[in-house]
Design a protein around this motif. Structure first.
Motif, PDB file in Angstrom:
ATOM      1  N   VAL A 166       0.818  -1.372  -0.118  1.00 12.38           N
ATOM      2  CA  VAL A 166      -0.042   0.007  -0.201  1.00 12.38           C
ATOM      3  C   VAL A 166       0.750   1.364   0.112  1.00 12.38           C
ATOM      4  O   VAL A 166       0.676   2.291  -0.677  1.00 12.38           O
ATOM      5  CB  VAL A 166      -0.951  -0.032   1.292  1.00 12.38           C
ATOM      6  CG1 VAL A 166      -1.698   1.322   1.398  1.00 12.38           C
ATOM      7  CG2 VAL A 166      -2.051  -1.171   1.080  1.00 12.38           C
ATOM      8  N   PHE A 167       1.884   1.381   0.767  1.00 14.98           N
ATOM      9  CA  PHE A 167       2.796   2.375   0.861  1.00 14.98           C
ATOM     10  C   PHE A 167       3.528   2.678  -0.692  1.00 14.98           C
ATOM     11  O   PHE A 167       3.549   3.757  -1.131  1.00 14.98           O
ATOM     12  CB  PHE A 167       3.652   2.103   1.945  1.00 14.98           C
ATOM     13  CG  PHE A 167       4.900   3.310   2.080  1.00 14.98           C
ATOM     14  CD1 PHE A 167       4.689   4.314   2.580  1.00 14.98           C
ATOM     15  CD2 PHE A 167       6.280   3.053   1.335  1.00 14.98           C
ATOM     16  CE1 PHE A 167       5.640   5.430   2.582  1.00 14.98           C
ATOM     17  CE2 PHE A 167       7.236   4.195   1.662  1.00 14.98           C
ATOM     18  CZ  PHE A 167       6.827   5.507   2.282  1.00 14.98           C
ATOM     19  N   MET A 168       4.188   1.698  -1.148  1.00 16.97           N
ATOM     20  CA  MET A 168       4.580   1.711  -2.470  1.00 16.97           C
ATOM     21  C   MET A 168       3.634   2.301  -3.564  1.00 16.97           C
ATOM     22  O   MET A 168       4.060   2.990  -4.442  1.00 16.97           O
ATOM     23  CB  MET A 168       5.298   0.599  -2.840  1.00 16.97           C
ATOM     24  CG  MET A 168       6.648   0.163  -2.268  1.00 16.97           C
ATOM     25  SD  MET A 168       7.658  -1.021  -3.043  1.00 16.97           S
ATOM     26  CE  MET A 168       6.479  -2.483  -2.919  1.00 16.97           C
ATOM     27  N   MET A 169       2.330   1.694  -3.330  1.00 13.77           N
ATOM     28  CA  MET A 169       1.328   2.208  -4.615  1.00 13.77           C
ATOM     29  C   MET A 169       0.925   3.397  -4.221  1.00 13.77           C
ATOM     30  O   MET A 169       0.543   4.127  -5.157  1.00 13.77           O
ATOM     31  CB  MET A 169       0.094   1.166  -4.183  1.00 13.77           C
ATOM     32  CG  MET A 169       0.523  -0.427  -4.716  1.00 13.77           C
ATOM     33  SD  MET A 169      -0.764  -1.635  -4.552  1.00 13.77           S
ATOM     34  CE  MET A 169      -2.171  -1.135  -5.487  1.00 13.77           C
ATOM     35  N   ALA A 170       1.199   3.961  -2.979  1.00 10.84           N
ATOM     36  CA  ALA A 170       0.881   5.379  -2.792  1.00 10.84           C
ATOM     37  C   ALA A 170       1.830   6.322  -3.140  1.00 10.84           C
ATOM     38  O   ALA A 170       1.366   7.512  -3.752  1.00 10.84           O
ATOM     39  CB  ALA A 170       0.610   5.793  -1.358  1.00 10.84           C
ATOM     40  N   LEU A 171       2.898   5.597  -3.097  1.00  7.09           N
ATOM     41  CA  LEU A 171       4.123   6.682  -3.716  1.00  7.09           C
ATOM     42  C   LEU A 171       4.014   6.986  -5.054  1.00  7.09           C
ATOM     43  O   LEU A 171       4.753   7.685  -5.567  1.00  7.09           O
ATOM     44  CB  LEU A 171       5.731   5.723  -3.264  1.00  7.09           C
ATOM     45  CG  LEU A 171       6.023   5.943  -1.832  1.00  7.09           C
ATOM     46  CD1 LEU A 171       7.430   5.105  -1.772  1.00  7.09           C
ATOM     47  CD2 LEU A 171       6.079   7.512  -1.541  1.00  7.09           C
ATOM     48  N   VAL A 172       3.532   5.970  -5.961  1.00  7.49           N
ATOM     49  CA  VAL A 172       3.510   6.251  -7.408  1.00  7.49           C
ATOM     50  C   VAL A 172       2.707   7.424  -7.798  1.00  7.49           C
ATOM     51  O   VAL A 172       3.202   7.862  -8.722  1.00  7.49           O
ATOM     52  CB  VAL A 172       2.645   4.763  -7.895  1.00  7.49           C
ATOM     53  CG1 VAL A 172       2.310   5.225  -9.488  1.00  7.49           C
ATOM     54  CG2 VAL A 172       3.508   3.668  -7.923  1.00  7.49           C
ATOM     55  N   GLN A 173       1.844   7.738  -7.023  1.00  5.60           N
ATOM     56  CA  GLN A 173       1.133   9.287  -7.213  1.00  5.60           C
ATOM     57  C   GLN A 173       1.973  10.252  -6.849  1.00  5.60           C
ATOM     58  O   GLN A 173       1.393  11.374  -7.057  1.00  5.60           O
ATOM     59  CB  GLN A 173      -0.275   8.895  -6.508  1.00  5.60           C
ATOM     60  CG  GLN A 173      -0.856   7.632  -7.044  1.00  5.60           C
ATOM     61  CD  GLN A 173      -1.367   7.547  -8.553  1.00  5.60           C
ATOM     62  OE1 GLN A 173      -1.402   8.271  -9.009  1.00  5.60           O
ATOM     63  NE2 GLN A 173      -1.252   6.285  -9.007  1.00  5.60           N
ATOM     64  N   VAL A 174       2.847  10.189  -6.197  1.00  2.59           N
ATOM     65  CA  VAL A 174       3.691  11.276  -5.532  1.00  2.59           C
ATOM     66  C   VAL A 174       4.596  11.841  -6.942  1.00  2.59           C
ATOM     67  O   VAL A 174       5.308  11.165  -7.539  1.00  2.59           O
ATOM     68  CB  VAL A 174       4.685  10.833  -4.423  1.00  2.59           C
ATOM     69  CG1 VAL A 174       5.281  12.269  -4.189  1.00  2.59           C
ATOM     70  CG2 VAL A 174       3.700  10.447  -3.424  1.00  2.59           C
ATOM     71  N   PRO A 175       4.306  13.256  -7.148  1.00  2.53           N
ATOM     72  CA  PRO A 175       5.161  13.791  -8.394  1.00  2.53           C
ATOM     73  C   PRO A 175       6.693  13.664  -8.113  1.00  2.53           C
ATOM     74  O   PRO A 175       7.077  13.861  -7.034  1.00  2.53           O
ATOM     75  CB  PRO A 175       4.639  15.087  -8.475  1.00  2.53           C
ATOM     76  CG  PRO A 175       3.464  15.100  -7.777  1.00  2.53           C
ATOM     77  CD  PRO A 175       3.456  14.102  -6.839  1.00  2.53           C
ATOM     78  N   GLY A 176       7.406  13.180  -9.056  1.00  4.82           N
ATOM     79  CA  GLY A 176       8.752  13.061  -8.861  1.00  4.82           C
ATOM     80  C   GLY A 176       9.185  11.523  -8.403  1.00  4.82           C
ATOM     81  O   GLY A 176      10.646  11.473  -8.725  1.00  4.82           O
TER      82      GLY A 176
END
Length: 454
Positions: free
Chosen positions: A122-132
């Protein structure tokens, strides 16, 4: 021939069978072969050998086909011809370590890893949406760059997370006899699955979302969800899927390419049609390894999503049927492990992994054959992509561990002869070298094994 005393030749008397008596049956070689196959099929270690051998053959053949299908693409990108093969071989090597580790881990440790793996996914899948941090590949925002040419797709690990966490959740609720209540069967399994689906769909990857939905339905079916509950969840998922397809021109175009035999206006069905061309030109035995024509720029994603088409072109119908037979054997072995165990976690996890691999293989091969829309999912253990290969090989390790943990399989493994001066126990671990202990284990294993086979 000696005659009788009267000089007449001896009379040969025929013995008549009584009425209704049947003639003795001759040994039919077909029946004998069928009996031998049935005997081998029912052995305790059949599932273990099918999972280990089938996954190994699929992975090795996949490496060969990745090398063949990716050479031209690599050269067109001004890269060495073996660039994609070396990356896939590295991923397969790491995956083999994960497979061995998972196959040796006890069930309790697998259950203990369920929540950490889910939280990490879940943490990595949320990081996908972080710009950059997140990257977009082919229009889907579902990648994280690790530096250089290495990338990771967190949604692939979401499949493994849902299988482990869902299996542990349902097993604990079954132990407490709570699955007879619909709210305990759905909550929190369905909300967490929908959360994972939402994170995946934020990046536009509907193919992975379909696989996750199949895993969810597989877990609910194994848990004994009533028909009305099953149909209700399926209706909600189907409604959301229709909305997502209707609101995306790209997905509508893929849906319209089912069964297409012409690229159509604007070459909208170019990939689907050239996949059929590749399969059709292969014949029975193919054009030969490395002799594909479609991989020379005609067929997009020849080494990833459409590697099955290149396999059909180079190895022919014989090659594609071999791949299908390997996946069928793997699926049967997974169902057998899930059906013969008495541990609810093992049943749910084995069924979830089997649903995952089987559904993904069907969706990929169905898209190549023009029977299903192109979903953009790789062929498990076969297509290029380390992000998909690593969690899949770990999941295969789970199936191997579960197959070894069957009582009859443990007894059969304990009966194996010593290797390198050490003997193998029920879990495959090495014990002392004492001959006296080995004989004791053999007597105990023989008493525990009703079939007497290995």
């Amino acid at each position: 021939m000696a005659g009788s005393r009267t000089g007449r030749p001896p009379v040969q008397r025929t013995v008549r069978r009584p009425a209704g008596a049947s003639r003795p049956r001759r040994d039919n070689p077909v029946r004998r072969l069928h009996a031998r196959v049935q005997k081998a099929w029912d052995r305790p270690l059949t599932a273990y050998y099918l999972i280990f051998g089938g996954s190994l053959l699929i992975t090795v053949l996949g490496l060969v086909m990745v090398y063949s299908a990716s050479q031209i693409t690599a050269l067109q990108m001004s890269l060495p011809g073996s660039f994609f093969f070396r990356k896939q071989f590295l991923a397969a090597s790491i995956g083999a370590v994960l497979l061995l580790v998972a196959s040796r881990m006890p069930v309790k440790l697998h259950r203990a890893l369920a929540y950490p793996i889910l939280a990490g996914a879940v943490f990595m899948m949320a990081l996908v949406q972080v710009p950059g941090i997140g990257m977009s590949v082919n229009g889907n925002q579902n990648w994280i760059s690790l530096g250089g040419s290495f990338q990771i797709q967190p949604s692939e690990f979401g499949k493994l997370a849902l299988v482990l966490w869902g299996a542990d959740l349902l097993a604990r609720k079954q132990d407490k006899r709570l699955l007879s209540q619909w709210k305990h069967m759905l909550v929190p399994l369905v909300p967490v699955a929908f959360m994972l689906l939402g994170l995946i769909m934020l990046g536009g990857d509907m193919g992975t979302a379909i696989i996750l939905t199949a895993i969810l339905f597989g877990l609910l079916w194994l848990a004994g969800a009533p028909t009305r509950l099953f149909v209700g969840v399926l209706s909600i998922a189907a409604t959301l899927g229709v909305i997502l397809i209707r609101t995306s021109p790209n997905r509508m175009a893929r849906l319209q390419c089912i069964g297409a035999t012409d690229p159509g206006p604007g070459d909208a069905c170019w990939q689907a049609v050239h996949g059929i061309y590749a399969l059709a030109s292969g014949g029975i035995f193919g054009s030969g390894l490395g002799a594909s024509v479609e991989k020379w720029g005609q067929l997009p994603e020849a080494h990833t999503d459409f590697i099955f088409a290149v396999t059909g072109e180079e190895l022919g119908l014989a090659g594609t049927l071999s791949v299908l037979a390997l996946f069928a054997a793997l699926g049967y072995a997974g169902i057998r492990v899930a059906g013969r165990t008495e541990d609810p976690f093992v049943r749910y996890a084995a069924g979830g992994v089997t649903t995952w691999i089987t559904a993904q293989a069907v969706i990929n091969i169905g898209a190549v054959l023009g029977l299903l829309p192109i979903a953009g999912v790789p062929l498990p253990l076969f297509s290029y992509g380390g992000s998909a290969l690593l969690p899949t090989m770990f999941a295969i390790g789970l199936l191997i561990a579960f197959a070894r943990d069957e009582p009859a399989a443990r007894a059969a493994l304990a009966m194996r002869p010593r290797r390198f001066g050490r003997k193998r126990g029920a879990g495959g671990s090495a014990f002392a070298r004492s001959p006296r202990r080995w004989n004791t284990m053999r007597r105990r294993a023989s008493a525990a094994r009703p079939s007497g086979e290995r």
